[in-house]
Design an enzyme around this catalytic site. Structure first.
Site, PDB file in Angstrom:
ATOM      1  N   GLY A   8      -0.237   2.670   3.198  1.00 40.27           N
ATOM      2  CA  GLY A   8      -0.641   3.353   4.432  1.00 40.27           C
ATOM      3  C   GLY A   8      -1.959   4.086   4.230  1.00 40.27           C
ATOM      4  N   GLY A  11      -4.126   5.337   7.241  1.00 37.05           N
ATOM      5  CA  GLY A  11      -3.501   6.205   8.236  1.00 37.05           C
ATOM      6  C   GLY A  11      -4.003   7.644   8.182  1.00 37.05           C
ATOM      7  N   GLN A  12      -3.333   8.500   8.934  1.00 36.89           N
ATOM      8  CA  GLN A  12      -3.775   9.890   9.069  1.00 36.89           C
ATOM      9  C   GLN A  12      -3.854  10.601   7.720  1.00 36.89           C
ATOM     10  OE1 GLN A  12      -0.999  12.639  10.699  1.00 36.89           O
ATOM     11  NE2 GLN A  12      -2.561  14.130  11.298  1.00 36.89           N
ATOM     12  N   ILE A  35      -1.989  -2.612   5.958  1.00 37.67           N
ATOM     13  CA  ILE A  35      -1.356  -3.734   6.661  1.00 37.67           C
ATOM     14  C   ILE A  35      -2.392  -4.426   7.532  1.00 37.67           C
ATOM     15  CG2 ILE A  35       1.049  -2.955   6.679  1.00 37.67           C
ATOM     16  CD1 ILE A  35       0.456  -1.857   9.550  1.00 37.67           C
ATOM     17  N   TYR A 143      12.862   9.396  14.366  1.00 41.75           N
ATOM     18  CA  TYR A 143      11.964   9.819  13.290  1.00 41.75           C
ATOM     19  C   TYR A 143      12.720  10.747  12.328  1.00 41.75           C
ATOM     20  CZ  TYR A 143       7.785  11.928  11.150  1.00 41.75           C
ATOM     21  OH  TYR A 143       6.832  12.378  10.280  1.00 41.75           O
ATOM     22  N   LYS A 147      13.832  10.408   8.366  1.00 38.99           N
ATOM     23  CA  LYS A 147      13.359  11.371   7.356  1.00 38.99           C
ATOM     24  C   LYS A 147      14.524  11.948   6.550  1.00 38.99           C
ATOM     25  CE  LYS A 147       9.024  10.813   7.756  1.00 38.99           C
ATOM     26  NZ  LYS A 147       8.342  10.126   6.645  1.00 38.99           N
TER      27      LYS A 147
HETATM   28  N1  SER Z   1       3.554  15.190  12.789  1.00 44.12           N
HETATM   29  C1  SER Z   1       4.803  14.476  12.907  1.00 44.12           C
HETATM   30  C2  SER Z   1       5.100  14.143  14.309  1.00 44.12           C
HETATM   31  O1  SER Z   1       4.730  14.925  15.170  1.00 44.12           O
HETATM   32  C3  SER Z   1       5.922  15.275  12.346  1.00 44.12           C
HETATM   33  O2  SER Z   1       5.962  15.198  10.985  1.00 44.12           O
HETATM   34  O3  SER Z   1       5.712  13.162  14.570  1.00 44.12           O
END
Ligand code: SER
Length: 317
Positions: A8, A11-12, A35, A143, A147
């Site tokens: 990744g 990514g950010q 990717i 999400y 996690k």
């Molecule tokens: N920054 C993430 C989100 O807002 C949280 O870890 O999905």
């Protein structure tokens, strides 16, 4: 000496972490995994090796680990919280099936693994104020489910197989390099872009909604420091609360106005993001990270705001 694979890497977090690691380790030791459709460009491409590294393709990952003698994997592949609500099965596939591929390779090849957790691993029953390190984690978002599972699987591989897994629970991350995509905390990044461009900001999160936030340089420091920490001091592994600042949109907008007096914000609350934000902590207690590996952030809201505005003026104007 470390040979690192960043999955990744465009990514950010990955785009900045890869560059930080490349400054720390000898040339060629940090592989930028990507990717299709998110290939590295510019300095990220030119400053070291890169490789197609799809977490869902275990054979491909194993090939990279063997070719580059990888001993440390930063696994940053993830769909953020609002996107994961739209694509829950894909989020599970990337975040959990992908993680299992990585953990299995790590077990076979002796790699250390960092897979971040998040404030998203908490839920409505979690104490919101000074959220303890060890507390109830019953998130309602996909999400968050991924996690919590990430934390559990990472600890499982440590206890059962001795895989050196470590991680932190990131707050909302604010940076001026790569935009996040589809997170609940993205507003705290986008607000700076709007302010610097002289645009009114439509805030998707309601006034009074506090969340932990962190400036990217501190987040990168945490990712590096936890992997370099003395293991004999670690009572926890997956994952450590880390914190540096907590604010709501009103406080953030007022701080930006101190530097850009004409800045204007209105509210256009997004119910999906708001429900997620309401279920997350207001402010985490990070004393275990401070005790076990000397975690300490450098930026507060004022110093971050000055740095963000300066960097974005250079980038955008
Ligand atoms: N920054 C993430 C989100 O807002 C949280 O870890 O999905």
């Amino acid at each position: 000496m470390k040979n690192v694979l960043v999955i990744g890497s465009t990514g950010q977090i990955g785009s900045e972490l890869t560059m930080k690691l490349r400054k720390m380790y000898p040339e060629g030791n940090v592989v930028a995994g990507y990717i299709k459709g998110a290939e590295p460009k510019g300095i990220l491409l030119e400053s070291g090796p890169s490789a197609l590294a799809d977490v869902c393709d275990g054979e491909q990952l194993l090939g990279i680990v063997k070719e580059y003698h990888i001993d440390t994997i930063y696994n940053l592949a993830a769909l953020l919280s609002a996107v994961a609500e739209k694509k829950p099965q894909l989020a599970w596939h990337i975040q959990i099936d992908g993680l299992m591929n990585i953990l299995e390779i790590a077990r076979q090849e002796g790699c250390a693994v960092f897979t971040p957790s998040s404030i998203g691993s908490f839920g409505p029953e979690t104490p919101h104020e000074n959220t303890p390190q060890d507390t109830i984690q019953r998130p309602r978002s996909m999400y968050g489910c991924t996690k919590v599972a990430t934390e559990l699987l990472s600890d499982y591989y440590f206890h059962k197989y001795g895989v050196d897994t470590r991680s932190v629970r990131f707050p909302g991350l604010i940076s001026n390099v790569t935009l996040p995509g589809g997170g609940t905390t993205d507003y705290a990044v986008e607000i700076y872009y709007a302010a610097v461009k002289g645009e009114e900001f439509a805030c998707p999160i309601a006034a009074g909604t506090f969340m932990d936030m962190m400036y990217m340089p501190d987040a990168l420091k945490a990712a590096v420091d936890i992997m370099n920490a003395d293991p004999s001091r670690l009572k926890h592994r997956n994952s450590f609360n880390i914190a540096s600042m907590s604010f709501d949109p009103e406080i953030l907008a007022a701080k930006i106005k101190e530097h850009i007096p004409g800045f204007r914000m209105r509210y256009e609350v997004d119910p999906v993001r708001q429900a997620i934000a309401d279920s997350w902590p207001d402010k985490m207690d990070d004393s275990c990270a401070r005790e076990e590996w000397d975690w300490a952030p450098s930026f507060d809201l004022e110093s971050m705001t000055v740095d963000m505005i300066t960097a974005l003026r250079k980038k955008l104007l």
